[in-house]
Design an enzyme around this catalytic site. Structure first.
Site, PDB file in Angstrom:
ATOM      1  N   ASP A  69       0.898  -1.149   0.000  1.00  0.00           N
ATOM      2  CA  ASP A  69       0.000   0.000   0.000  1.00  0.00           C
ATOM      3  C   ASP A  69       0.947   1.212   0.000  1.00  0.00           C
ATOM      4  OD1 ASP A  69      -3.051   0.757   1.392  1.00  0.00           O
ATOM      5  OD2 ASP A  69      -1.456   2.257   1.395  1.00  0.00           O
ATOM      6  N   SER A  70       0.663   2.221  -0.781  1.00  0.00           N
ATOM      7  CA  SER A  70       1.672   3.285  -0.935  1.00  0.00           C
ATOM      8  C   SER A  70       1.864   4.119   0.328  1.00  0.00           C
ATOM      9  CB  SER A  70       1.362   4.176  -2.133  1.00  0.00           C
ATOM     10  OG  SER A  70       0.302   5.045  -1.851  1.00  0.00           O
ATOM     11  N   SER A  71       1.030   3.907   1.337  1.00  0.00           N
ATOM     12  CA  SER A  71       1.265   4.600   2.613  1.00  0.00           C
ATOM     13  C   SER A  71       2.557   4.105   3.271  1.00  0.00           C
ATOM     14  CB  SER A  71       0.083   4.381   3.564  1.00  0.00           C
ATOM     15  OG  SER A  71      -0.155   2.996   3.698  1.00  0.00           O
ATOM     16  N   THR A 101      -2.353   5.284  -5.042  1.00  0.00           N
ATOM     17  CA  THR A 101      -2.596   6.710  -5.297  1.00  0.00           C
ATOM     18  C   THR A 101      -2.286   7.602  -4.094  1.00  0.00           C
ATOM     19  OG1 THR A 101      -4.927   6.604  -4.621  1.00  0.00           O
ATOM     20  CG2 THR A 101      -4.427   6.181  -6.955  1.00  0.00           C
ATOM     21  N   ASP A 102      -2.287   7.011  -2.881  1.00  0.00           N
ATOM     22  CA  ASP A 102      -2.173   7.879  -1.698  1.00  0.00           C
ATOM     23  C   ASP A 102      -0.869   8.665  -1.651  1.00  0.00           C
ATOM     24  OD1 ASP A 102      -4.691   7.285  -0.836  1.00  0.00           O
ATOM     25  OD2 ASP A 102      -4.074   5.707   0.546  1.00  0.00           O
ATOM     26  N   THR A 172      -0.621  16.594  -7.746  1.00  0.00           N
ATOM     27  CA  THR A 172      -0.997  16.342  -6.357  1.00  0.00           C
ATOM     28  C   THR A 172      -2.348  15.631  -6.343  1.00  0.00           C
ATOM     29  OG1 THR A 172      -1.023  17.392  -4.184  1.00  0.00           O
ATOM     30  CG2 THR A 172      -2.194  18.565  -5.904  1.00  0.00           C
ATOM     31  N   GLN A 297      -0.063  27.365   2.060  1.00  0.00           N
ATOM     32  CA  GLN A 297      -1.090  26.341   2.277  1.00  0.00           C
ATOM     33  C   GLN A 297      -2.145  26.396   1.174  1.00  0.00           C
ATOM     34  OE1 GLN A 297      -2.653  26.295   6.327  1.00  0.00           O
ATOM     35  NE2 GLN A 297      -0.606  26.634   7.125  1.00  0.00           N
ATOM     36  N   CYS A 298      -2.185  27.503   0.398  1.00  0.00           N
ATOM     37  CA  CYS A 298      -3.103  27.573  -0.749  1.00  0.00           C
ATOM     38  C   CYS A 298      -2.528  26.703  -1.859  1.00  0.00           C
ATOM     39  CB  CYS A 298      -3.219  29.001  -1.279  1.00  0.00           C
ATOM     40  SG  CYS A 298      -3.696  30.199  -0.044  1.00  0.00           S
TER      41      CYS A 298
HETATM   42  N1  ASP Z   1      -4.206   2.911  -0.126  1.00  0.00           N
HETATM   43  C1  ASP Z   1      -3.972   2.822  -1.554  1.00  0.00           C
HETATM   44  C2  ASP Z   1      -2.515   3.099  -1.824  1.00  0.00           C
HETATM   45  O1  ASP Z   1      -2.107   4.214  -1.882  1.00  0.00           O
HETATM   46  C3  ASP Z   1      -4.867   3.781  -2.251  1.00  0.00           C
HETATM   47  C4  ASP Z   1      -4.839   3.693  -3.754  1.00  0.00           C
HETATM   48  O2  ASP Z   1      -4.004   3.097  -4.371  1.00  0.00           O
HETATM   49  O3  ASP Z   1      -5.754   4.340  -4.360  1.00  0.00           O
HETATM   50  O4  ASP Z   1      -1.750   2.172  -1.967  1.00  0.00           O
END
Ligand code: ASP
Length: 362
Positions: A69-71, A101-102, A172, A297-298
């Protein structure tokens, strides 16, 4: 150039699968990265209409053994991915990086800064829904990414998502659930895919303002002595100011000896509270050689530090302007500079340089 581009076009695209929702499968504990991505990708591409299938570039899938998971991504992964792409450039028309996507925009920014103009397109993509989910955005994103990765006119790192090609260091994630989750708030899209890939930029590079061909940056970034282990242990902090932030809170981050750099996110055009105690913390950090840079922050627009009296202390404390860069681009640039064996003056000079079109002003 024409011949090189033609030769490259006939080559396969290298698909690097790192994990993320796009390849996840349901399990007992919820969605988790699934294997056998090459076969699953082929099965999905086989459902495209025949005319679209025929024009797809050949592809070779390389799945990482640690699918995440990209987290879970750290600066060590950014560096390893760039090394992998650099080491396998020949024999491919381009590269597709399949990513969660994260933190996709962080990886894309880091790759754009590290690879600059690698001689082929590197397209980072993912999906909000798993490949096998009904109505998933995954197949469309993978198809578009494959097509842009085979575009001979592209050289550099871009994000392909929901029909749009965005600059890798300008993108982003701006929506938590919509298919059209990515934007590049301070830079126009580089292209789109509506039945065929269309590039809006006539320049061969990805840069919206061309990267200066600076050998110094390229040779620094490929140095074996860069210490990504160290910077992956949280040396660079991201500090988003809030109304009422107290000096002791800022100091808890900046006066910790493990913190060697910080991204500061300020108000509006580069403002912060006119508080001598806050300024003193920044000055002490600056005097100790901590590399600090600020953005707004904008999401749109640029910081102009010193425009308000209250913000002038920032420049005096040595805080660098991140101009109109994304937080991702500033953060990853600080990480790369701090991983390198450079002195503070060199880091400050190189931070202000444009490496890959990541900022509008020099
Ligand atoms: N939690 C997922 C990730 O970043 C989310 C995703 O891929 O949309 O790995």
């Amino acid at each position: 150039m024409g011949n090189t581009a033609d030769r490259r076009h006939a080559l396969p695209v290298r698909v690097i699968y790192t994990g993320g929702t796009v390849g996840m499968l349901p399990g007992a504990g919820g969605l988790a990265p699934g294997g056998d991505f090459a076969a699953r990708l082929e099965k999905a591409l086989a459902t495209l209409p025949a005319d679209r299938r025929r024009t797809l570039p050949a592809r070779r899938v390389h799945s990482y053994s640690r699918l995440i998971d990209s987290s879970a991504v750290t600066p060590l992964d950014w560096h390893a991915l760039a090394e992998d792409i650099r080491a396998h450039r020949t024999g491919y028309a381009g590269v597709v990086v399949v990513h969660g996507t994260d933190t996709l925009s962080w990886t894309a920014a880091s790759l754009a800064l590290q690879l600059r103009a690698p001689g082929l397109p590197v397209i980072v993509t993912g999906a909000m829904q798993p490949l096998e989910a009904s109505g998933s955005d995954a197949l469309g994103n993978l198809e578009g990414a494959l097509r842009f990765a085979a575009e001979p006119g592209l050289d550099g790192v871009a994000v392909y998502f929901a029909g749009r090609l965005l600059h890798g260091a300008r993108a982003t994630k701006e929506h938590a659930s919509a298919a059209d989750a990515f934007a590049s708030p301070n830079a126009p899209a580089l292209g789109d895919y509506r039945g065929a890939p269309r590039l809006f930029t006539s320049s061969p590079g990805m840069a919206t303002n061309a990267a200066e061909p600076d050998d110094e940056i390229d040779s620094l970034l490929t140095r074996a002595s860069a210490d990504y282990e160290r910077v992956s242990r949280g040396e660079v902090a991201r500090i988003v100011l809030w109304p009422g932030i107290a000096a002791w809170q800022l100091s808890a981050w900046l006066e910790d000896s493990r913190v060697t750099g910080a991204l500061l996110e300020l108000w509006g055009a580069g403002n912060m509270a006119d508080d001598p105690a806050l300024r003193a913390v920044l000055e002490r950090a600056g005097n100790r050689g901590k590399l600090m840079a600020a953005v707004s922050q904008c999401p749109r627009g640029s910081v102009a530090m010193g425009a308000y009296a209250a913000g002038q202390g920032l420049e005096q404390a040595g805080v660098l302007s991140g101009a109109d860069m994304t937080p991702e681009a500033v953060y990853t640039k600080l990480v790369h500079l701090l991983a390198l064996p450079l002195d503070n003056a060199a880091r400050r000079r190189l931070f202000a340089a444009c490496w890959a079109g990541e900022r509008s002003e020099g």
